[in-house]
Design an enzyme around this catalytic site. Sequence first.
Site, mmCIF file in Angstrom:
data_model
loop_
_atom_site.group_PDB
_atom_site.id
_atom_site.type_symbol
_atom_site.label_atom_id
_atom_site.label_comp_id
_atom_site.label_asym_id
_atom_site.label_seq_id
_atom_site.Cartn_x
_atom_site.Cartn_y
_atom_site.Cartn_z
ATOM 1 N N ASP A 37 3.276 -13.348 6.250
ATOM 2 C CA ASP A 37 3.905 -12.049 6.023
ATOM 3 C C ASP A 37 3.361 -11.536 4.698
ATOM 4 O OD1 ASP A 37 5.501 -9.901 5.355
ATOM 5 O OD2 ASP A 37 7.408 -10.929 5.679
ATOM 6 N N VAL A 38 2.524 -10.510 4.735
ATOM 7 C CA VAL A 38 1.853 -10.064 3.517
ATOM 8 C C VAL A 38 2.808 -9.454 2.504
ATOM 9 C CG1 VAL A 38 -0.371 -9.722 4.649
ATOM 10 C CG2 VAL A 38 1.256 -7.801 4.505
ATOM 11 N N LYS B 51 0.004 5.413 2.506
ATOM 12 C CA LYS B 51 -1.452 5.545 2.556
ATOM 13 C C LYS B 51 -1.984 6.327 1.353
ATOM 14 C CE LYS B 51 -2.299 3.227 6.292
ATOM 15 N NZ LYS B 51 -2.901 1.875 6.144
ATOM 16 N N TYR C 68 4.694 6.626 6.122
ATOM 17 C CA TYR C 68 3.298 6.203 6.307
ATOM 18 C C TYR C 68 2.363 6.996 5.396
ATOM 19 C CZ TYR C 68 -0.875 4.846 9.045
ATOM 20 O OH TYR C 68 -2.081 4.353 9.462
#
Length: 261
Positions: free
Chosen positions: A71-72, A166, A162
Site C-alpha cells: 500500500d503506497v 494530479k 483527482y
Amino acid sequence: MSRAALLATREADMRVAIVTGAARGIGAATAQRLAADGMKVAVVDLDEDSCQTTVGEIQKNGGEAVAVGADVSDTDAVAAAVDRVAEQLGAPTVLVNNAGVIRDNLLFKMTDSDWDSVISVHLRGAFLMTRAVQAHMTQAKYGRIVNLSSTSALGNRGQANYAAAKAGLQGFTKTLAIELGPFGVTANAVAPGFIVTEMTAATAARVGVDFEQFQAARAAETPVRRVGYPADIAHAISFLVSEGAGFVTGQVIYVAGGPRG
C-alpha cells in the site's frame, strides 16, 4: 554499436526500476517497456498476486522482475517494499510513481473518503515512495523519477480530488528536480490524456456510455484523431528514465494527442 552506446546499454542493464500500480494498464505497460530496455523491474501494486501477470510477461520475454505487494500510502509498507526490492534486485535508481485510484463525483456529492483516498494514494504515495527510494539514488549519484500526472490537473468536472492530486504532483515533481538535481537525480512528470484502460472503461460505465462510443467521442475531439494507449505513455517514460535524458528535469510532458496548458 559505438563505445558510448555500449556503455549506456551496460549501465541500463544494471538499473533497477520500481513501477507502482503496475498490475495493469499504464503501470504494466511501463514495467514491461523498462524491462525491454534492459532494467530489472519491481512490479508493485496493492495486491501482490495481481502483479504476477505483468511479471510473467516480463520473464517470458527474457527480463527480470519481481512482484511486490504494498500500500503506497502506508509508511511501513513502503519502507518494507523498497528494502525488499534492494535485497532481491539491487538498489533501485529508477522510480515511476503511477499508482492511483479515482473516486469521481461532483463537489457537493464528494465525501471525505472520496477526497482522502485519492489524495492519499496519488500524493502521499508518491511522497513516501520517493522519500524511500531517493536514499538509494543519492548514494549512487544517479536517479530517474517519473510521476504520473494527468490532463485533469488543468481541471475536470467531477474530479476535484483527482485534479488536485494530479496538479499537486506537478509541483512535487518540480521541487524534486530542484532538491535532487545536485545528486544526479532527475524528476519529471508525464500527464496522459485519454488512455484506454480499465479505469477509463469504468468511467464510461459509470456515466452509462458504451466504451467504444466513449472512445470515439474522445478521439473526435483530439487533434491526432485517436485515443491513447498505455504503450504511448510507456514510450515517453522510457525516454525520461533513459541515460540520455539527464538534462531533462522538472518538466511536465503532456502525452495527450494535442497541446495542453
